[in-house]
Design an enzyme around this catalytic site. Structure first.
Site, mmCIF file in Angstrom:
data_model
loop_
_atom_site.group_PDB
_atom_site.id
_atom_site.type_symbol
_atom_site.label_atom_id
_atom_site.label_comp_id
_atom_site.label_asym_id
_atom_site.label_seq_id
_atom_site.Cartn_x
_atom_site.Cartn_y
_atom_site.Cartn_z
ATOM 1 N N SER A 142 0.843 -1.191 0.000
ATOM 2 C CA SER A 142 0.000 0.000 0.000
ATOM 3 C C SER A 142 0.888 1.255 0.000
ATOM 4 C CB SER A 142 -0.949 -0.061 1.204
ATOM 5 O OG SER A 142 -2.054 0.772 0.997
ATOM 6 N N ARG A 211 -12.293 6.877 8.828
ATOM 7 C CA ARG A 211 -11.811 5.510 8.898
ATOM 8 C C ARG A 211 -12.847 4.518 8.354
ATOM 9 N NH1 ARG A 211 -7.047 2.922 8.646
ATOM 10 N NH2 ARG A 211 -6.940 1.100 9.990
ATOM 11 N N ASP A 306 -8.509 -7.107 -4.508
ATOM 12 C CA ASP A 306 -8.197 -5.743 -4.061
ATOM 13 C C ASP A 306 -8.798 -4.743 -5.044
ATOM 14 O OD1 ASP A 306 -7.101 -3.328 -3.285
ATOM 15 O OD2 ASP A 306 -5.038 -4.039 -3.192
ATOM 16 N N HIS A 339 -8.063 -5.397 -0.240
ATOM 17 C CA HIS A 339 -6.786 -4.708 -0.064
ATOM 18 C C HIS A 339 -6.042 -5.191 1.176
ATOM 19 C CE1 HIS A 339 -3.801 -1.625 -0.415
ATOM 20 N NE2 HIS A 339 -4.108 -1.103 0.754
ATOM 21 N N ASP A 340 -6.792 -5.490 2.231
ATOM 22 C CA ASP A 340 -6.189 -5.958 3.479
ATOM 23 C C ASP A 340 -5.420 -7.268 3.325
ATOM 24 O OD1 ASP A 340 -6.693 -3.943 5.223
ATOM 25 O OD2 ASP A 340 -8.441 -4.868 6.174
#
Lengths: 360, 360
Positions: A142, A211, A306, A339-340
Site C-alpha cells: 500500500s 476511517r 483488491d 486490499h487488506d
C-alpha cells in the site's frame, strides 16, 4: 524494541519548506546485520502503520508478523530487518502532533507537507546512519509500496531489489476521491479547529467517519458480504438510527477504535502524501521516469480481490519495468480479503517473497 | 404542475407506528388519462428525487426529461404519467421536516420510520384517488426500482407491468456500508443535534460528506478517471488542504450543493428505508416471495458500469422471475457513466423501454 534516530540537520522538503532539527525517526530492527552489511531489508509501512512490523517475542503485535520471523519470508535468522515510522506519522517520528522546537507546542498545521519522497529521504539518512550502503531489499504494501518504488527511482544504486505489494505508481481519480471524502469528514468536524485540537477535545467523530470510508475500501465486496451479509445485531429489524446491521456495528467499531490510536492531522498529511505521489512526475512516460532503475530487481504483487489498488495498476507498472529491461517478477495472488490481504495472507505471499529474496 | 394529495386517514406503517392525517403526498401528472383509465404509468423516483420527473414545458428540470415527453419512451401523447414524492422525503410529501399536526413543529425524529412498502402504500392511495384500478406500468430506477418491485410483490393485480432499472431486490453488506458511512457523517455532525436543527443551523458539513460518499458510488471508475484523472485546479501541485485536484473540487461542490436542497433527516430516513428493503423478507427464497407476481410483465435493466448496483443482482432477480414463470425481459446496457447512467442514458434506454411498453 523501538529505537530513535535523530536527524540533526535541516531537511529540505519537496514542498520547498524546511523541517528543522531535531527531527525524530522512530525505528525497530530485527535480526542481525552481517559483517559485510549486505543482508539489510527495509520494511515500509502503510498509512496507519508504525515502526513495529514484528512482535519479536514481545507482547506487542507487529503489522507484518505474518511475513517476518524465523523461517518466514523475511527470515530474522538470515536478514537484518529495519522498519521506521514515516515522517508525518504519529508513532514516534516527527509529525504534526510532535512538539515544534520553535514554539514548544505541537506543530499542528505548521508542520510542513511531507511527500513519499520526503519519507524516503528520512529513511535514507537512517540507513546511512546504520552504516548500510546498499539494501538487499526495500519491501512494502500500500503506501509502503509507494515508498519502495520511490526508493527505486531516486536511489536505485542503494536498493538491490524492491518488493511493492498491493499498491500503485500513482493514484487515479477514484483513489483520490476516497481520500478526499475521508479528509473532508475530519476537516468538517468543528473539533478539528483548523488542526488546533491538541489541548482540547479531538475531532474523533470526523476521524471515525474517515476511517469507516477507508474500511469499506480495505475489504473485498465478497468478503464483506460473506462476513456480514444482511445479518442483524438483534433477532429482528429495529427501526432506529442505532446499529441494526452487523456491518454497521463493524464499521462503527473500527471507526471509534481508530480515533483512540491515530492523530487526525497525521491522517490528513499522510493521505495527502499518498495522493500527491506520482512516480511519473516530471517525465513524459512512466518508462522514462523509472529507466534509472533498470538494474534493480523487482517483485510486484497484487491481490485478485483488491478493488482499492486493482491489478491493472500493478500490470501497468510491470509493463513499464519490463520495457526498460528491468528484471521484474509479477504475481497476482488469488485471495479474497481485498486490499487488506497484504496484511493477512500468509502462505502464498510468504512463499513468493521468500523465493524472490533467495535469488536477489 | 405540482399537485397535492391529502391522505385523511391514519396510515399504519411497517414499523408498527401510525402516521396521522393530514398526510401529504406531492405529485405531478403529464399527459391525459384515457376514458378506460388504462394508460397510467407510475414513475417512482430515487433517493433524492422529487415528484418533478418531467419539465413539461416549464422552467423546472425533470429528473427524467431524457425518458418522458412526446415521442419518448414514456410518451406523454400516449400515456398518463404520474410521479409522486415518496413519504419521508422533503419535496412536498410528509417527512421529518413537515409540521407534526400534534405539535405544530417539525416532526424531526418523531416522524415514524417509513419503508419502501409504506411508500408504495401511499402511492396506492393516490392511484385509487385518481380512479385508476390498474397501472399500465410502474417504472423506477435505483430506490425507484425498489418501489416498483414492491408494487409487483404486494399489488400484482394493480400493475400490468414493472420496469426496474439500476436497482436490486435487496442491499448487500457493501451497499449498507456505504449508506451507513453517509448516515454517520450526518449523525456525527454536532449541528444535527439528534435531528432537532430546523430552527437552528443545519448539519450541512455532515450532509455534504454524506453526499460526497454517494457521488463516488454514482459514477463509474472509468468515467471518473476520464473526467478528472489527476488533473489539478491550478497549474502545479499546491501543498495545502484546500482543493488541489479537480476531483476534489467536484466532490466538494456536489456536497455543498446538496446541503442547499435536501433535508438531512430525510436523507437518514430514506437511506434506512433502502437498507431495510428486502423483497424476500419473510420468505425462504426470492422465488417464493415474488411467486404472486407471475402474471406481471417485467423489464429489468442494469448498466455495465454500475458498480453500486452491479448486474449480478439484477440477474439474480431475473432468474427468480424466470423460475416463477413470469414474462421477464432483461437488458444490461453497455454505458460508461456508472449508476447515474439511468438518469443520463437516452437512446438505448428509451428504445428498450419504449419497445417494452408497446407490447404490454
Amino acid at each position: 524494541m523501538e529505537k530513535m534516530f535523530t536527524i540533526d540537520k535541516p531537511l529540505e522538503l519537496e514542498c520547498k519548506k524546511t523541517l528543522y532539527p531535531p527531527i525524530y525517526i522512530a525505528y525497530e530492527t530485527y535480526g542481525k546485520l552481517n559483517t559485510n552489511k549486505t543482508n539489510a531489508i527495509l520494511v515500509c509501512h502503510a498509512l496507519t502503520g508504525s515502526a513495529c512490523a514484528y512482535s519479536d517475542n514481545t507482547d506487542k503485535k507487529g503489522f507484518w508478523d505474518t511475513l517476518i520471523g524465523p523461517n518466514k519470508a523475511l527470515d530474522t535468522n538470515k536478514y537484518f530487518i529495519i522498519c521506521s515510522n514515516v515522517l508525518g506519522s504519529c508513532y514516534g517520528s516527527s509529525g504534526p502532533s510532535s512538539t515544534n522546537p520553535k514554539t514548544n507546542k505541537p506543530y499542528a498545521l505548521d508542520f510542513p507537507f511531507v511527500t513519499i519522497k520526503d519519507m524516503v529521504e528520512a529513511q535514507k539518512l537512517l540507513i546511512e546512519h546504520l552504516g548500510i550502503e546498499k539494501l538487499l531489499c526495500a519491501i512494502g504494501g500500500s503506501m509502503g509500496g509507494m515508498q519502495v518504488l520511490q526508493w527505486a527511482r531516486n536511489y536505485p544504486y542503494m536498493v538491490k531489489s524492491v518488493v511493492a505489494i498491493a499498491t500503485t505508481y500513482r493514484h487515479n481519480a477514484v483513489q483520490i476521491a476516497f481520500n478526499e471524502v475521508a479528509r473532508q469528514a475530519v476537516i468538517n468536524d468543528p473539533e478539528w479547529n483548523n488542526g488546533n485540537y491538541y489541548s482540547k477535545s479531538l475531532p474523533k467523530y470526523g476521524l471515525a467517519v474517515a476511517r469507516m470510508v477507508g474500511h469499506i475500501t480495505y475489504l473485498s465486496k465478497d468478503s464483506m458480504q460473506k462476513k456480514f451479509g444482511r445479518n442483524l445485531v438483534s433477532d429482528k429489524v429495529e427501526f432506529n438510527f442505532s446499529v441494526n446491521f452487523q456491518v454497521e456495528s463493524y464499521l462503527r467499531y473500527k471507526g471509534e477504535q481508530f480515533t483512540q490510536r491515530f492523530d487526525a492531522n497525521s491522517f490528513l498529511y499522510l493521505t495527502k502524501a499518498i495522493d500527491y505521489f506520482d512516480l511519473q512526475q516530471g517525465y513524459p512516460t512512466l518508462e522514462d521516469a523509472i529507466s534509472c532503475a533498470k538494474d534493480v530487481k523487482f517483485l510486484i504483487v497484487s491481490f485478485s480481490s483488491d478493488w482499492l489498488y486493482p491489478k491493472e495498476q500493478s500490470k501497468r507498472l510491470v509493463n513499464a519495468l519490463e520495457s526498460i529491461g528491468a528484471n521484474v517478477s509479477y504475481r497476482n495472488i488469488n485471495y479474497e480479503y481485498g486490499h487488506d490481504s497484504f496484511l493477512l495472507e500468509s502462505a502464498e505471499q510468504n512463499f513468493i517473497i521468500g523465493n524472490f529474496l533467495r535469488f536477489v
